[in-house]
Design an enzyme around this catalytic site. Structure first.
Site, PDB file in Angstrom:
ATOM      1  N   ASP A  65      -3.675 -18.725  -0.628  1.00 58.88           N
ATOM      2  CA  ASP A  65      -4.083 -19.072  -0.807  1.00 58.88           C
ATOM      3  C   ASP A  65      -5.030 -19.812  -0.668  1.00 58.88           C
ATOM      4  OD1 ASP A  65      -1.510 -20.438  -1.246  1.00 58.88           O
ATOM      5  OD2 ASP A  65      -1.770 -20.785  -3.527  1.00 58.88           O
ATOM      6  N   LYS A 123       2.633 -15.495   1.743  1.00 62.14           N
ATOM      7  CA  LYS A 123       2.911 -16.184   0.936  1.00 62.14           C
ATOM      8  C   LYS A 123       5.008 -16.842   0.738  1.00 62.14           C
ATOM      9  CE  LYS A 123       1.872 -17.901  -3.104  1.00 62.14           C
ATOM     10  NZ  LYS A 123       0.464 -18.658  -3.161  1.00 62.14           N
ATOM     11  N   ASP A 125      -6.039  -7.061   3.955  1.00 59.36           N
ATOM     12  CA  ASP A 125      -7.402  -6.277   3.455  1.00 59.36           C
ATOM     13  C   ASP A 125      -8.055  -7.759   1.983  1.00 59.36           C
ATOM     14  OD1 ASP A 125      -8.892  -4.754   2.181  1.00 59.36           O
ATOM     15  OD2 ASP A 125      -7.413  -5.113   0.466  1.00 59.36           O
ATOM     16  N   ASP A 161     -12.189  -9.124   4.445  1.00 58.42           N
ATOM     17  CA  ASP A 161     -13.739  -8.881   3.574  1.00 58.42           C
ATOM     18  C   ASP A 161     -14.585 -10.261   3.055  1.00 58.42           C
ATOM     19  OD1 ASP A 161     -13.454  -6.097   3.211  1.00 58.42           O
ATOM     20  OD2 ASP A 161     -13.802  -6.748   1.108  1.00 58.42           O
ATOM     21  N   TYR A 215       0.734  -1.318   0.453  1.00 60.28           N
ATOM     22  CA  TYR A 215       0.055   0.061  -0.328  1.00 60.28           C
ATOM     23  C   TYR A 215       0.762   1.327   0.116  1.00 60.28           C
ATOM     24  CZ  TYR A 215      -4.378  -1.739   0.170  1.00 60.28           C
ATOM     25  OH  TYR A 215      -6.189  -2.541   0.294  1.00 60.28           O
TER      26      TYR A 215
END
Ligand code: IPM
Ligand code: MG
Length: 368
Positions: free
Chosen positions: A229, A196, A253, A257, A145
């Site tokens: 993932d 990751k 983020d 959600d 970000y």
């Protein structure tokens, strides 16, 4: 001596102002019962900031926030501002600078689904029969970000090239991990760190620092690691396998959600963003906001679910003012109200529903 709670209210756009008003009424009443008073001032943010001051985060708003101990935030954005360039959109142009200005590095998003509302979840009934109770701890001021370089340029051949940079340093990973450790030790004592590390350098460092940090601060924590993932998949398969999910900015983020939607209604979910600075109470300065957004389709009708805003106020009492009992009183009152069968439209599933005010009154009457 009676404690005075000093915070700004930034109601924003859409349903923000309506639900904020209800949350403030709840805080006032609770203050009478728990011996505190509130001192708050209202400021424009988001679309209304753009309309009134030409900026989603007006300087006057930012300055007012610097004078207080916490920010109670509504929600920002709406169709009126949708065609602005991405950088000027109310959500991004209000939230990102405010996070940076106060170094709000820790985003806590509780994923709660009361068993009474389990039918609202898109997940299979047997998966969520007992509700959901997990907590997503997201790093909020680092990673892709904010990393530099971040730019779009035109190459010699006329083609465009855009770059975002994912950066993490040890200290940034340490402070968010320490917070996750604290949160986990007040819950079930389990952290799943999501990264990751099979591909990204930042994730390799992330994993290494998280391991060391847990070892150093609380080796009793049960620490596991998951690639993002897989985590996205595991979250829909069995959300209750997670106690605390700890992750970097962008993964958080996305996963938060996902967690929100499997909890059934955005109208029920609160969040806290905690800063590095201590406020005048010696506690973290923080920004508290509902997860739901401005819901422009129902704004102004008095039917929005006020629970998320009220629960955000509860988080503010807990983290920025140290009023654990008062915070729990709000959470219990919301739970009781839901248990009593009262529903706003978003959680009524076609059944009978009440307006925001009646929902708020019922919560108010259940405060002790
Ligand atoms: C959130 C939002 C923001 C984010 C946007 C509006 C910049 O999606 O708070 O999760 O990506 O952090
Ligand atoms: Mg988001």
């Amino acid at each position: 001596m009676m404690k005075t709670l000093r915070f700004t209210t930034l109601p924003g756009d859409g349903i923000g102002p309506e639900v904020m008003e209800i949350a403030l009424t709840v805080l006032q009443k609770l203050g009478n019962l728990h011996d505190f008073s509130i001192e708050t001032s209202n400021h424009d943010v988001g679309g209304i900031g753009i309309d009134n001051h030409g900026k989603a985060l007006p300087d006057s708003t930012l300055n007012a926030c610097k004078e207080v101990d916490a920010i109670l935030f509504g929600s920002v954005g709406g169709p009126k501002w949708e065609n602005l360039p991405p950088k000027e959109q109310p959500e991004r142009a209000a939230l990102l600078p405010i996070r940076k200005a106060f170094e709000l590095f820790a985003n806590l998003r509780p994923g709660n689904l009361y068993p009474e509302l389990s039918d609202l979840s898109p997940l299979r009934a047997d998966t969520v029969a007992n509700g959901i109770d997990t907590l997503c701890v997201r790093e909020l001021t680092g990673g892709i970000y904010f990393g530099q370089p971040k730019e779009t340029k035109t190459l010699d051949n006329g083609e465009k090239l855009a770059i975002d940079t994912m950066v993490y340093r040890t200290s940034e990973i340490e402070r968010i991990t320490e917070l996750a450790i604290k949160a986990a030790s007040l819950r079930d004592g389990r952290i799943c760190s999501v990264d990751k590390a099979n591909v990204l350098e930042t994730s390799v460092l992330w994993r290494e620092v998280v391991v060391n940090c847990v070892q150093k601060h609380n080796p009793d924590i049960e620490l596991t690691h998951m690639y993002v993932d897989n985590a996205a998949m595991q979250l829909v398969r069995d959300p209750n396998q997670f106690d605390v999910l700890l992750t970097e900015n962008m993964f958080g983020d996305i996963l938060s959600d996902e967690l929100a939607v499997i909890c059934g209604s955005l109208g029920m979910l609160a969040s806290a963003s905690l800063g590095t600075q201590k406020n005048s109470q010696g506690l973290p300065f923080g920004l508290y906001e509902p997860a739901g957004g401005t819901a422009p389709d129902i704004a102004g009708q008095g039917v929005a679910n006020p629970c998320a805003q009220i629960l955000s106020a509860a988080l503010m009492l807990r983290y920025s003012f140290g009023l654990e009992e008062a915070a729990t009183a709000i959470e219990n009152a919301v739970k009781e109200t839901i248990r009593s069968g009262l529903r706003t439209g978003d959680i009524a599933q076609g059944g009978k529903s009440v307006g925001s005010e009646e929902m708020g009154k019922s919560i108010l009457n259940r405060l002790q």
